[in-house]
Design a protein around this motif. Sequence first.
Motif, PDB file in Angstrom:
ATOM      1  N   GLY A 143      32.399  59.306  32.139  1.00  0.00           N
ATOM      2  CA  GLY A 143      32.234  59.747  33.520  1.00  0.00           C
ATOM      3  C   GLY A 143      31.734  58.831  34.140  1.00  0.00           C
ATOM      4  N   LEU A 144      30.821  57.879  33.671  1.00  0.00           N
ATOM      5  CA  LEU A 144      30.412  56.429  33.877  1.00  0.00           C
ATOM      6  C   LEU A 144      31.547  55.593  34.666  1.00  0.00           C
ATOM      7  N   LEU A 145      32.787  55.263  33.675  1.00  0.00           N
ATOM      8  CA  LEU A 145      34.063  55.046  33.765  1.00  0.00           C
ATOM      9  C   LEU A 145      34.925  54.852  35.124  1.00  0.00           C
ATOM     10  N   MET A 146      35.312  56.401  34.859  1.00  0.00           N
ATOM     11  CA  MET A 146      35.877  57.248  35.941  1.00  0.00           C
ATOM     12  C   MET A 146      35.074  57.122  37.518  1.00  0.00           C
ATOM     13  N   ALA A 147      33.943  56.946  37.790  1.00  0.00           N
ATOM     14  CA  ALA A 147      33.981  57.440  38.940  1.00  0.00           C
ATOM     15  C   ALA A 147      33.614  56.090  39.443  1.00  0.00           C
ATOM     16  N   LEU A 148      33.512  55.162  38.471  1.00  0.00           N
ATOM     17  CA  LEU A 148      33.466  53.844  38.884  1.00  0.00           C
ATOM     18  C   LEU A 148      35.148  53.061  39.134  1.00  0.00           C
ATOM     19  N   THR A 149      35.845  54.128  38.353  1.00  0.00           N
ATOM     20  CA  THR A 149      37.087  53.108  38.563  1.00  0.00           C
ATOM     21  C   THR A 149      37.685  54.250  39.886  1.00  0.00           C
ATOM     22  N   LEU A 150      36.991  54.860  40.162  1.00  0.00           N
ATOM     23  CA  LEU A 150      37.857  55.261  41.580  1.00  0.00           C
ATOM     24  C   LEU A 150      36.976  54.633  42.828  1.00  0.00           C
ATOM     25  N   ALA A 151      35.752  54.263  42.213  1.00  0.00           N
ATOM     26  CA  ALA A 151      35.157  53.621  43.788  1.00  0.00           C
ATOM     27  C   ALA A 151      35.980  52.167  43.870  1.00  0.00           C
ATOM     28  N   SER A 183      42.382  43.982  20.744  1.00  0.00           N
ATOM     29  CA  SER A 183      42.016  45.454  21.063  1.00  0.00           C
ATOM     30  C   SER A 183      41.120  44.957  22.461  1.00  0.00           C
ATOM     31  N   ALA A 184      40.447  45.144  22.624  1.00  0.00           N
ATOM     32  CA  ALA A 184      39.573  45.178  23.715  1.00  0.00           C
ATOM     33  C   ALA A 184      40.537  45.145  25.295  1.00  0.00           C
ATOM     34  N   PRO A 185      41.080  44.327  25.699  1.00  0.00           N
ATOM     35  CA  PRO A 185      42.126  43.838  25.883  1.00  0.00           C
ATOM     36  C   PRO A 185      43.588  45.202  26.165  1.00  0.00           C
ATOM     37  N   ALA A 186      43.410  45.785  25.211  1.00  0.00           N
ATOM     38  CA  ALA A 186      44.543  46.641  25.341  1.00  0.00           C
ATOM     39  C   ALA A 186      43.907  47.825  25.093  1.00  0.00           C
ATOM     40  N   TRP A 187      42.722  48.306  25.174  1.00  0.00           N
ATOM     41  CA  TRP A 187      41.690  49.357  25.224  1.00  0.00           C
ATOM     42  C   TRP A 187      41.226  49.410  26.931  1.00  0.00           C
ATOM     43  N   ALA A 188      41.978  48.126  27.125  1.00  0.00           N
ATOM     44  CA  ALA A 188      41.088  48.126  29.448  1.00  0.00           C
ATOM     45  C   ALA A 188      42.228  47.947  30.088  1.00  0.00           C
ATOM     46  N   CYS A 189      43.766  48.045  29.207  1.00  0.00           N
ATOM     47  CA  CYS A 189      44.855  48.713  30.682  1.00  0.00           C
ATOM     48  C   CYS A 189      45.279  49.703  29.929  1.00  0.00           C
ATOM     49  N   VAL A 190      45.010  50.637  28.964  1.00  0.00           N
ATOM     50  CA  VAL A 190      45.793  51.519  29.139  1.00  0.00           C
ATOM     51  C   VAL A 190      43.939  52.646  29.334  1.00  0.00           C
ATOM     52  N   TYR A 191      43.320  52.010  29.054  1.00  0.00           N
ATOM     53  CA  TYR A 191      42.002  53.158  29.305  1.00  0.00           C
ATOM     54  C   TYR A 191      41.712  52.697  30.988  1.00  0.00           C
ATOM     55  N   LEU A 192      41.166  51.793  31.275  1.00  0.00           N
ATOM     56  CA  LEU A 192      40.712  51.020  32.553  1.00  0.00           C
ATOM     57  C   LEU A 192      41.824  51.020  34.504  1.00  0.00           C
ATOM     58  N   GLY A 193      43.336  50.790  33.361  1.00  0.00           N
ATOM     59  CA  GLY A 193      44.692  50.845  33.579  1.00  0.00           C
ATOM     60  C   GLY A 193      45.097  52.302  34.267  1.00  0.00           C
ATOM     61  N   GLY A 194      44.808  53.186  33.308  1.00  0.00           N
ATOM     62  CA  GLY A 194      45.117  54.430  33.327  1.00  0.00           C
ATOM     63  C   GLY A 194      44.297  55.528  34.613  1.00  0.00           C
ATOM     64  N   MET A 195      43.186  54.472  34.218  1.00  0.00           N
ATOM     65  CA  MET A 195      41.933  55.866  35.576  1.00  0.00           C
ATOM     66  C   MET A 195      42.322  54.578  36.428  1.00  0.00           C
TER      67      MET A 195
END
Length: 196
Positions: A38-46, A145-157
């Motif tokens: 939830g926090l990452l979704m809201a921050l990414t939207l901001a 794995s950290a950059p892969a997660w960030a690209c998929v997860y944060l990049g997708g968001m």
Amino acid sequence: MTELHYAEWGVGLLLAAVFAVALLESLAVVGLLVPGVGLLMALTLAATDASVPVALWVVSGAVGAFVGDGISFWLGSKAGPAMHEWRIFRRHPDWINDGEHFFRRWGAWSIVIGRFIGPIRPVIPMVAGVLRMSPRTFWWANLLSAPAWACVYLGGMYWLGEAFVEHFGELDLTSALGLLVIASMVAVLVSVLARK
């Protein structure tokens, strides 16, 4: 000039926030209690609303996740089998048992795969430390794995956030806070249901 200064300050604050949340979400035990999704979704939207460059967003999150897993591995290495006696694991032995089972099954791949599975993400690096995984193997798996997660997860968001802002327009502070609360509540609910 003043507006630019405030814009830069806001971007820096958002980047620090995504670093901190990614770190906390990956941190041993703490990650089980933080509504990271939830926090990452809201921050990414901001971040999309504030036009934070996506590359900086992904890198900040990746570094936070890398540091969080590194601290967890270090804690596991220092604690060793005594970790089973920690009060939280005596109350929830399934957390550590599931992590150990997953690690024994997947070995070094558990660091990579586990990063994408919410309920075990903050446990696997600590378990790897307890079970004496080679530090070299751990750090390589963490580094990949950290950059892969960030690209998929944060990049997708981020991409979804851009689509949201494009469709609904810019957010005011009240709307952003409302979305943060709703996203956090959904994340907590999903987390509770997943544990059950």
